[in-house]
Scaffold this active site. Structure first.
Site, PDB file in Angstrom:
ATOM      1  N   ASP A  46      35.772  17.806  -5.791  1.00 14.22           N
ATOM      2  CA  ASP A  46      35.096  16.525  -5.986  1.00 14.22           C
ATOM      3  C   ASP A  46      33.695  16.757  -6.557  1.00 14.22           C
ATOM      4  OD1 ASP A  46      34.155  13.967  -5.978  1.00 14.22           O
ATOM      5  OD2 ASP A  46      34.029  13.783  -3.792  1.00 14.22           O
TER       6      ASP A  46
ATOM      7  N   LYS B 199      27.678  14.446  -8.517  1.00 15.70           N
ATOM      8  CA  LYS B 199      26.942  14.875  -7.319  1.00 15.70           C
ATOM      9  C   LYS B 199      25.870  15.872  -7.722  1.00 15.70           C
ATOM     10  CE  LYS B 199      30.783  14.699  -3.948  1.00 15.70           C
ATOM     11  NZ  LYS B 199      30.274  13.677  -3.038  1.00 15.70           N
TER      12      LYS B 199
ATOM     13  N   ASP C 290      37.618  19.090  -0.191  1.00 15.57           N
ATOM     14  CA  ASP C 290      37.982  17.670  -0.242  1.00 15.57           C
ATOM     15  C   ASP C 290      39.499  17.432  -0.221  1.00 15.57           C
ATOM     16  OD1 ASP C 290      36.769  15.232  -0.054  1.00 15.57           O
ATOM     17  OD2 ASP C 290      36.554  14.917  -2.211  1.00 15.57           O
TER      18      ASP C 290
ATOM     19  N   ASP D 273      32.244   8.456  -7.543  1.00 17.01           N
ATOM     20  CA  ASP D 273      32.262   9.426  -6.452  1.00 17.01           C
ATOM     21  C   ASP D 273      32.981   8.866  -5.216  1.00 17.01           C
ATOM     22  OD1 ASP D 273      31.827  11.803  -5.200  1.00 17.01           O
ATOM     23  OD2 ASP D 273      29.697  11.452  -4.761  1.00 17.01           O
TER      24      ASP D 273
ATOM     25  N   GLU E 229      35.996   8.317  -4.911  1.00 16.20           N
ATOM     26  CA  GLU E 229      37.329   8.529  -5.491  1.00 16.20           C
ATOM     27  C   GLU E 229      38.410   8.643  -4.437  1.00 16.20           C
ATOM     28  OE1 GLU E 229      35.357  10.898  -4.729  1.00 16.20           O
ATOM     29  OE2 GLU E 229      36.724  12.285  -3.726  1.00 16.20           O
TER      30      GLU E 229
ATOM     31  N   ARG F 231      39.103   7.004  -1.671  1.00 13.86           N
ATOM     32  CA  ARG F 231      39.776   5.754  -1.280  1.00 13.86           C
ATOM     33  C   ARG F 231      40.729   5.274  -2.375  1.00 13.86           C
ATOM     34  NH1 ARG F 231      34.065   2.958  -0.512  1.00 13.86           N
ATOM     35  NH2 ARG F 231      33.663   5.117   0.083  1.00 13.86           N
TER      36      ARG F 231
END
Ligand code: BES
Ligand code: MN
Ligand code: ZN
Length: 497
Positions: free
Chosen positions: A270, A277, A288, A347, A349, A351
């Site tokens: 991620d 990030k 992740d 970010d 992502e 969900r």
């Protein structure tokens, strides 16, 4: 390494290390201490006084016996106050004894379980700790010495009362199966993201299926498109790695007593996507896919334990990357269940990938649905790094789940799903947007997922904190922890029947 049960006195038992858990200020309780002290000519008591060993949590003291009795060394392990005892402390203590046996290349160690800590659960936890304590992720260390496995051949639990060998064999087998699943999850998490890509996750799932006789279904981008998984594919489109949607099924021999779906977040890296990030926040983002690793590993254990339920392990695996093909802020995306989503942060992502995975799971008609996801930093802010946040639409399912978590020694805490926060997810141009405001970030993520669940009893576990740790603690090593596996196995092999 074999584990065994021995009933009797520690004095004559031949071993390299005898580990003795001690509650705070209860060292001299019972005959055992007197027997050992006598064996060492009264030196033991004096030594422990000199060293001020009181049995405080994580305090330990090792004593050489110089051939005066069976055990070559005695290791006292502080347990803290008796009133604070939890069975999982024995998992940590057993792991600590395994770990300290490494330095002395011990081949046989013994852990004494006295002071009433000798029921089945104590045996189970201590046995798990023996296995978990040996865990290392050392395959990238080039020095051969650093990669050398420990010399342990036998780990013995020493009891004062007999439980029968048969009961112990059953407990030991279950402990080994559980610990192996936890360690499998750790391996998948610890492996770098450039190794554990979505394709590799699929290969690992295939391995699990082959080993345990599971049905396996692996979907590529084309099939996911046909199923309408717009959210999952939007996240995937920025990456050069193809996404893989993984679905493993375990069916019991007889008629299944219920159908359970276990969904895990499978973002193999991620970066945040275009909402990139900062470097320090990206550093650990190979973790992740911890939820996905947990469900793939756990279903293998459940199959081995032949639980009487139909179990589905599902994980939508993808990277979240920025690129010329990446999904953009302001994009409107159609999910598998038809709802449209405006993207206001790439970010968020997890969900999106989970939402489609949940829709797919709902299509299987489960009686219960669980999801495990390293979903929000906000959950870590709320509960700290070691406690998972749990949200639900069904309190009775949640209560049974939390009871299992407690027994398994994994800390989880319920968070609410406040209706009022749903306003934060309102969009002008789509059915909803994918992020709310900063405050309540773990809850808006939970509310977002709930949109895909419907009426099915559902528990959401945000494991962003406990999925990995930068500090060793008992049976939990640095790096990936395998969090979630123990509770899944506990819940589905002992509870919620
Ligand atoms: N994977 C992260 C959450 C995370 C944070 C996992 C720390 C493990 C440790 C997730 O995809 C994420 O980036 N969440 C955002 C959500 C925000 C954009 C609403 C976050 O928590 O900042
Ligand atoms: Mn993210
Ligand atoms: Zn993420």
């Amino acid at each position: 390494m074999k584990i065994a049960l021995h009933v009797g006195s520690p004095v004559d038992l031949r071993c390299d290390l005898l580990a003795i858990p001690v509650f705070e200020d209860q060292l001299r309780v019972g005959d055992m201490f007197q027997a050992l002290d006598r064996g060492l000519g009264g030196l033991l008591g004096r030594l422990l006084d000199e060293e001020q060993f009181k049995g405080k949590k994580s305090q330990s003291l090792s004593v050489h016996t110089h051939g005066k009795m069976g055990p070559q060394r005695i290791l006292f392990l502080g347990m803290g106050p008796r009133a604070d005892f939890h069975y999982s402390d024995l998992r940590h203590v057993a792991a600590r004894s395994v770990r300290s046996s490494r330095g002395i290349t011990a081949r046989a160690i013994v852990l004494m379980l006295g002071q009433g800590l000798d029921d089945e659960r104590a045996l189970q936890m201590a046995s798990e700790g023996f296995f978990l304590g040996r865990y290392r992720f050392d395959r990238y260390l080039s020095a051969e010495d650093a990669r050398k496995p420990d010399a342990l051949e036998m780990a013995t639990l020493l009891l004062a009362v007999d439980h029968g060998q048969e009961a112990f064999n059953r407990i030991a087998r279950r402990a080994e199966i559980t610990a192996n699943a936890v360690m499998r999850a750790r391996d998948l998490v610890n492996e770098p993201a450039s190794e554990v890509t979505p394709t590799r996750m699929a290969a690992e799932a295939q391995k699990t299926a082959d080993k345990h006789g599971l049905e396996v279904r692996i979907l590529g981008p084309k099939e996911c498109r046909e199923l309408g998984m717009g959210m999952f594919l939007a996240v995937a489109q920025g990456s050069d790695q193809e996404p893989r949607f993984i679905h493993l099924t375990y069916k019991p021999k007889g008629k299944a007593r219920k159908r359970v779906c276990l969904v895990g977040k499978g973002v193999t890296f991620d970066s945040g996507g275009l909402s990139l990030k900062p470097s320090n926040a990206m550093e650990d983002m190979k973790v992740d896919m911890s939820g996905g690793a947990a469900v793939i590993s756990a279903i293998g254990a459940l199959a081995e334990l032949e639980v009487p339920f139909e179990i589905h392990a599902i994980t939508a695996c993808t990277e979240n990357m920025p690129s010329g093909k990446a999904y953009k802020l302001g994009d409107v995306i159609k999910s598998m269940n038809g709802k449209t989503v405006e993207i206001n942060n790439t970010d968020a992502e997890g969900r999106l990938t989970l939402g489609d995975a949940i829709s797919y799971a709902i299509g299987l008609g489960p009686d219960e649905l669980f999801d495990f996801a390293t979903l929000t930093g906000a959950c870590v802010v709320a509960l700290g790094p070691h406690v998972a946040g749990m949200m639900t639409n069904d309190q009775s399912l949640a209560d049974r789940w939390l009871a299992a978590a407690k027994l398994a020694g994994e800390d989880m805490w319920q968070l609410p799903l406040p209706e009022r926060l749903k306003d934060m997810l309102k969009s002008e141009i789509a059915d909803m947007r994918n992020t709310g405001e900063r405050y309540g970030g773990a809850l808006t993520a939970g509310l977002f997922l709930r949109e895909f669940v419907g009426k099915t009893p559902w528990v959401h576990v945000d494991i962003a904190g406990p999925a990995h740790t930068d500090k060793e603690f008992g049976a939990i090593p640095k790096g990936g922890t395998g969090f979630g596996v123990a509770t899944i196995v506990e819940y589905l092999s002992n509870h919620g029947q």
